[in-house]
Design a protein around this motif. Structure first.
Motif, PDB file in Angstrom:
ATOM      1  N   GLN A  88     -57.660  -9.720  -3.657  1.00  0.00           N
ATOM      2  CA  GLN A  88     -57.115  -8.357  -3.714  1.00  0.00           C
ATOM      3  C   GLN A  88     -56.400  -7.940  -4.844  1.00  0.00           C
ATOM      4  OE1 GLN A  88     -54.501  -6.789  -0.267  1.00  0.00           O
ATOM      5  NE2 GLN A  88     -53.072  -6.647  -2.007  1.00  0.00           N
ATOM      6  N   ALA A  95     -51.788 -12.630  10.293  1.00  0.00           N
ATOM      7  CA  ALA A  95     -53.105 -12.148   9.784  1.00  0.00           C
ATOM      8  C   ALA A  95     -53.701 -11.174  10.366  1.00  0.00           C
ATOM      9  CB  ALA A  95     -53.960 -13.290   9.471  1.00  0.00           C
ATOM     10  N   GLN A 130     -51.467  -4.245   3.575  1.00  0.00           N
ATOM     11  CA  GLN A 130     -51.728  -5.199   2.727  1.00  0.00           C
ATOM     12  C   GLN A 130     -50.720  -5.329   1.775  1.00  0.00           C
ATOM     13  OE1 GLN A 130     -55.422  -2.831   1.178  1.00  0.00           O
ATOM     14  NE2 GLN A 130     -56.474  -4.752   1.091  1.00  0.00           N
ATOM     15  N   VAL A 180     -50.572 -10.467   4.951  1.00  0.00           N
ATOM     16  CA  VAL A 180     -50.302  -9.052   5.272  1.00  0.00           C
ATOM     17  C   VAL A 180     -48.874  -8.758   5.201  1.00  0.00           C
ATOM     18  CG1 VAL A 180     -52.478  -8.450   6.237  1.00  0.00           C
ATOM     19  CG2 VAL A 180     -50.628  -9.033   7.608  1.00  0.00           C
ATOM     20  N   HIS A 218     -57.438  -9.423   6.412  1.00  0.00           N
ATOM     21  CA  HIS A 218     -56.640 -10.093   5.147  1.00  0.00           C
ATOM     22  C   HIS A 218     -55.879 -11.222   5.968  1.00  0.00           C
ATOM     23  CE1 HIS A 218     -57.442  -6.340   2.930  1.00  0.00           C
ATOM     24  NE2 HIS A 218     -57.692  -7.681   1.855  1.00  0.00           N
ATOM     25  N   ASP A 235     -60.084  -4.584  -2.423  1.00  0.00           N
ATOM     26  CA  ASP A 235     -60.819  -5.912  -2.685  1.00  0.00           C
ATOM     27  C   ASP A 235     -61.701  -6.060  -3.399  1.00  0.00           C
ATOM     28  OD1 ASP A 235     -59.101  -6.612  -0.424  1.00  0.00           O
ATOM     29  OD2 ASP A 235     -60.455  -6.297   1.179  1.00  0.00           O
TER      30      ASP A 235
END
Length: 166
Positions: free
Chosen positions: A12, A52, A68, A62, A59, A22
């Motif tokens: 990321q 997650a 994110q 998090v 991801h 990403d």
């Protein structure tokens, strides 16, 4: 994660504007599969279940509201976790790469294996993230002593080195 491996396929990035996206890791070496010790399977599974986003596009890390991670919100989480673990403020999140490479090296990983595990394309980068431990230094000295004993006679000369010490 499948079984006892983690596949790293992407990273990321956060632009100065705050936009997240990403992307492929910095080098081809960054795309990799890393084996985990069976002893960590329970903790990793628990993390993935609780913290997650599931699925192939989810991801593994998090934020608290499933968003994110961003530099500005991650720092507070890192400081809190570091304090809870009793880790000094001199330790930064990136230092965990050192923490991971040193025991892997002690476990017998070669420089090439360390490079693969950490996604480094150069041995220089892998070595920067590896440190000598006093236990490992003792183990090296003990193994050298065993080599001397197994060779019999004057140890140093049997190992192809001078027996004179500075």
């Amino acid at each position: 994660m499948e079984g006892l491996t983690v596949r790293v396929r992407r990273a990321q990035a956060e632009l100065q504007s705050g936009r997240l996206f990403d992307m492929a890791p910095k080098s081809a070496a960054g795309v990799r599969t890393v084996s985990l010790p069976a002893e960590l399977l329970g903790e990793v599974t628990r993390h993935l279940e609780q913290f997650a986003v599931p699925g192939r596009e989810g991801h593994a890390f998090v934020g608290p509201q499933v968003g994110q991670l961003r530099r500005n919100n991650f720092r507070a989480d890192w400081v809190k976790a570091r304090k809870a673990a009793g880790v000094t403020s001199e330790r930064h999140f990136h230092d965990l790469r050192h923490t991971g490479n040193t025991p892997a090296s002690t476990a017998g990983a070669s420089t090439r294996e360390l490079m693969t595990r950490t996604g480094h394309s150069s041995s220089r980068a892998a070595l920067i993230h590896q440190h000598m431990t006093s236990d490992r230094d003792r183990a090296v000295a003990d193994r050298l002593g065993a080599m001397i004993r197994e060779g019999g006679g004057e140890g140093g000369s049997r190992l192809g080195m001078s027996t004179e010490l500075d």
